[in-house]
Write a protein that holds these residues in place. Structure first.
Motif, PDB file in Angstrom:
ATOM      1  N   PRO A  61       0.802  -1.234   0.000  1.00  0.00           N
ATOM      2  CA  PRO A  61       0.000   0.000   0.000  1.00  0.00           C
ATOM      3  C   PRO A  61       0.831   1.278   0.000  1.00  0.00           C
ATOM      4  O   PRO A  61       0.369   2.309  -0.516  1.00  0.00           O
ATOM      5  N   GLU A  62       2.050   1.243   0.550  1.00  0.00           N
ATOM      6  CA  GLU A  62       2.901   2.433   0.530  1.00  0.00           C
ATOM      7  C   GLU A  62       3.290   2.797  -0.898  1.00  0.00           C
ATOM      8  O   GLU A  62       3.324   3.981  -1.264  1.00  0.00           O
ATOM      9  N   PHE A  63       3.576   1.794  -1.723  1.00  0.00           N
ATOM     10  CA  PHE A  63       3.924   2.039  -3.118  1.00  0.00           C
ATOM     11  C   PHE A  63       2.702   2.504  -3.905  1.00  0.00           C
ATOM     12  O   PHE A  63       2.789   3.411  -4.731  1.00  0.00           O
ATOM     13  N   GLU A  64       1.560   1.884  -3.645  1.00  0.00           N
ATOM     14  CA  GLU A  64       0.342   2.248  -4.361  1.00  0.00           C
ATOM     15  C   GLU A  64      -0.107   3.659  -3.996  1.00  0.00           C
ATOM     16  O   GLU A  64      -0.549   4.428  -4.862  1.00  0.00           O
ATOM     17  N   SER A  65       0.014   4.017  -2.722  1.00  0.00           N
ATOM     18  CA  SER A  65      -0.362   5.354  -2.281  1.00  0.00           C
ATOM     19  C   SER A  65       0.541   6.403  -2.921  1.00  0.00           C
ATOM     20  O   SER A  65       0.076   7.474  -3.346  1.00  0.00           O
ATOM     21  N   ALA A  66       1.835   6.104  -3.008  1.00  0.00           N
ATOM     22  CA  ALA A  66       2.765   7.033  -3.642  1.00  0.00           C
ATOM     23  C   ALA A  66       2.448   7.181  -5.125  1.00  0.00           C
ATOM     24  O   ALA A  66       2.472   8.300  -5.671  1.00  0.00           O
ATOM     25  N   ALA A  67       2.124   6.084  -5.796  1.00  0.00           N
ATOM     26  CA  ALA A  67       1.811   6.138  -7.232  1.00  0.00           C
ATOM     27  C   ALA A  67       0.594   7.010  -7.490  1.00  0.00           C
ATOM     28  O   ALA A  67       0.524   7.717  -8.506  1.00  0.00           O
ATOM     29  N   ASP A 123       2.658   1.845 -21.517  1.00  0.00           N
ATOM     30  CA  ASP A 123       2.853   3.282 -21.357  1.00  0.00           C
ATOM     31  C   ASP A 123       2.341   3.815 -20.031  1.00  0.00           C
ATOM     32  O   ASP A 123       2.693   4.927 -19.629  1.00  0.00           O
ATOM     33  N   THR A 124       1.488   3.034 -19.359  1.00  0.00           N
ATOM     34  CA  THR A 124       0.949   3.487 -18.077  1.00  0.00           C
ATOM     35  C   THR A 124       1.722   2.929 -16.883  1.00  0.00           C
ATOM     36  O   THR A 124       1.343   3.162 -15.738  1.00  0.00           O
ATOM     37  N   GLN A 125       2.792   2.190 -17.153  1.00  0.00           N
ATOM     38  CA  GLN A 125       3.575   1.623 -16.054  1.00  0.00           C
ATOM     39  C   GLN A 125       4.177   2.727 -15.188  1.00  0.00           C
ATOM     40  O   GLN A 125       4.696   3.718 -15.693  1.00  0.00           O
ATOM     41  N   VAL A 126       4.093   2.551 -13.888  1.00  0.00           N
ATOM     42  CA  VAL A 126       4.608   3.520 -12.922  1.00  0.00           C
ATOM     43  C   VAL A 126       5.724   2.867 -12.116  1.00  0.00           C
ATOM     44  O   VAL A 126       5.578   1.742 -11.633  1.00  0.00           O
ATOM     45  N   SER A 127       6.835   3.564 -11.988  1.00  0.00           N
ATOM     46  CA  SER A 127       7.903   3.098 -11.096  1.00  0.00           C
ATOM     47  C   SER A 127       7.839   3.908  -9.804  1.00  0.00           C
ATOM     48  O   SER A 127       7.702   5.131  -9.838  1.00  0.00           O
ATOM     49  N   VAL A 128       7.928   3.209  -8.679  1.00  0.00           N
ATOM     50  CA  VAL A 128       7.910   3.856  -7.367  1.00  0.00           C
ATOM     51  C   VAL A 128       9.159   3.422  -6.624  1.00  0.00           C
ATOM     52  O   VAL A 128       9.374   2.224  -6.399  1.00  0.00           O
ATOM     53  N   THR A 129       9.996   4.384  -6.256  1.00  0.00           N
ATOM     54  CA  THR A 129      11.213   4.100  -5.494  1.00  0.00           C
ATOM     55  C   THR A 129      11.113   4.811  -4.154  1.00  0.00           C
ATOM     56  O   THR A 129      10.907   6.024  -4.099  1.00  0.00           O
ATOM     57  N   MET A 147       7.935  13.680  -6.607  1.00  0.00           N
ATOM     58  CA  MET A 147       8.946  13.358  -5.591  1.00  0.00           C
ATOM     59  C   MET A 147       8.533  13.975  -4.258  1.00  0.00           C
ATOM     60  O   MET A 147       8.052  15.104  -4.203  1.00  0.00           O
ATOM     61  N   GLU A 148       8.713  13.204  -3.204  1.00  0.00           N
ATOM     62  CA  GLU A 148       8.479  13.666  -1.832  1.00  0.00           C
ATOM     63  C   GLU A 148       9.780  13.520  -1.069  1.00  0.00           C
ATOM     64  O   GLU A 148      10.452  12.484  -1.174  1.00  0.00           O
ATOM     65  N   TYR A 149      10.131  14.544  -0.272  1.00  0.00           N
ATOM     66  CA  TYR A 149      11.479  14.547   0.296  1.00  0.00           C
ATOM     67  C   TYR A 149      11.517  15.241   1.647  1.00  0.00           C
ATOM     68  O   TYR A 149      10.903  16.295   1.834  1.00  0.00           O
ATOM     69  N   PHE A 150      12.232  14.618   2.604  1.00  0.00           N
ATOM     70  CA  PHE A 150      12.548  15.270   3.871  1.00  0.00           C
ATOM     71  C   PHE A 150      13.923  14.815   4.317  1.00  0.00           C
ATOM     72  O   PHE A 150      14.283  13.643   4.195  1.00  0.00           O
ATOM     73  N   ASP A 151      14.683  15.780   4.847  1.00  0.00           N
ATOM     74  CA  ASP A 151      16.052  15.492   5.295  1.00  0.00           C
ATOM     75  C   ASP A 151      16.372  16.442   6.441  1.00  0.00           C
ATOM     76  O   ASP A 151      16.273  17.665   6.279  1.00  0.00           O
ATOM     77  N   ASP A 152      16.747  15.900   7.592  1.00  0.00           N
ATOM     78  CA  ASP A 152      17.187  16.718   8.714  1.00  0.00           C
ATOM     79  C   ASP A 152      18.692  16.521   8.873  1.00  0.00           C
ATOM     80  O   ASP A 152      19.137  15.499   9.406  1.00  0.00           O
ATOM     81  N   PRO A 153      19.507  17.478   8.420  1.00  0.00           N
ATOM     82  CA  PRO A 153      20.955  17.290   8.444  1.00  0.00           C
ATOM     83  C   PRO A 153      21.579  17.407   9.828  1.00  0.00           C
ATOM     84  O   PRO A 153      22.783  17.178   9.980  1.00  0.00           O
ATOM     85  N   LYS A 154      20.780  17.805  10.827  1.00  0.00           N
ATOM     86  CA  LYS A 154      21.262  17.909  12.209  1.00  0.00           C
ATOM     87  C   LYS A 154      22.420  18.910  12.312  1.00  0.00           C
ATOM     88  O   LYS A 154      22.724  19.622  11.382  1.00  0.00           O
ATOM     89  N   GLY A 155      23.029  18.931  13.469  1.00  0.00           N
ATOM     90  CA  GLY A 155      24.152  19.831  13.671  1.00  0.00           C
ATOM     91  C   GLY A 155      23.714  21.267  13.875  1.00  0.00           C
ATOM     92  O   GLY A 155      22.523  21.585  13.893  1.00  0.00           O
ATOM     93  N   HIS A 156      24.666  22.143  14.008  1.00  0.00           N
ATOM     94  CA  HIS A 156      24.408  23.551  14.300  1.00  0.00           C
ATOM     95  C   HIS A 156      24.348  24.360  12.997  1.00  0.00           C
ATOM     96  O   HIS A 156      25.194  25.215  12.737  1.00  0.00           O
ATOM     97  N   ILE A 157      23.333  24.062  12.202  1.00  0.00           N
ATOM     98  CA  ILE A 157      23.120  24.787  10.956  1.00  0.00           C
ATOM     99  C   ILE A 157      21.839  25.597  11.102  1.00  0.00           C
ATOM    100  O   ILE A 157      20.788  25.039  11.410  1.00  0.00           O
TER     101      ILE A 157
END
Length: 215
Positions: free
Chosen positions: A15-21, A126-132, A174-184
């Motif tokens: 379901p995580e892949f299907e929801s993303a698609a 042609d309707t094939q979806v790739s989810v990574t 694309m969905e993205y989150f990144d917390d680089p931490k540290g004193h930035i």
């Protein structure tokens, strides 16, 4: 995802892949605001204190989805076009485990990641979806290294399909989150995102056009 005390490969359910698609055609932008428009892409962001998480929708023109997926998952090739990648490799004897170290500008320390990345192909033709889907995790063979900040809050989902309309191109979500931490300072991280996400899209587009395996 926080680091785990023991090594076990993370489970990613269908379901995580299907929801993303599903977000490829109807992205859920609840709480998001337009952030940057770049060529054929719109980048949205939503607060995730003290940072933001991002969603990207658009089209990579002139590139077929198979090439886009190959470039995104070809680590050896990425070393040749992404100047910030200092080390990237698959973790032996794992199902999708990877290690990556990224250079930050001086005087900031490098960041590294231990993560799992898996791809599923949904549909065909042609309707094939790739989810990574990529998620931070833990592996005992990759302990934290002095002088390098270990990022343990990272998630990225990339969905692609042949663009409609009869022209060559790849529709992208694309969905993205990144917390680089540290004193930035958070303002610096957010400024970097404003510049870095469009730059990455441009780099990947160029890498796709130059990909040795492109037909």
């Amino acid at each position: 995802m926080a680091q785990q005390s023991t090594h076990s490969e993370p489970a990613l359910a269908a379901p995580e892949f299907e929801s993303a698609a599903a977000e490829l055609d109807t992205p859920d932008l609840t709480g998001y605001e337009p952030f940057v428009t770049h060529k054929e892409f719109t980048i949205y962001r939503r607060p995730r204190e003290p940072l933001y998480e991002y969603k990207v929708v658009g089209v990579l023109a002139g590139i077929d989805p198979a090439t886009c997926l190959a470039v995104y998952t070809d680590h050896q090739y990425r070393r040749t076009w992404d100047e910030y990648i200092k080390d990237i490799r698959a973790i032996p004897d794992t199902d999708g485990g990877h290690y990556c170290r990224i250079a930050y500008p001086w005087p900031l320390a490098h960041r590294d990641y231990v993560y799992w990345m898996r791809t599923r192909l949904l549909g065909d033709g042609d309707t094939q979806v790739s989810v990574t889907i990529g998620r931070c995790h833990h592996h005992p063979a990759f302990a934290e290294v002095k002088g390098v900040v270990r990022v343990d809050s990272y998630a990225q989902t990339l969905v692609m399909r042949k663009a409609s309309g009869g022209t060559l191109g790849t529709q992208v979500f694309m969905e993205y989150f990144d917390d680089p931490k540290g004193h930035i300072p958070s303002w610096l991280i957010n400024w970097a995102a404003q510049k870095g996400v469009p730059a990455f899209l441009d780099q990947m587009h160029k890498a796709c056009l130059n990909y040795p395996g492109r037909k």
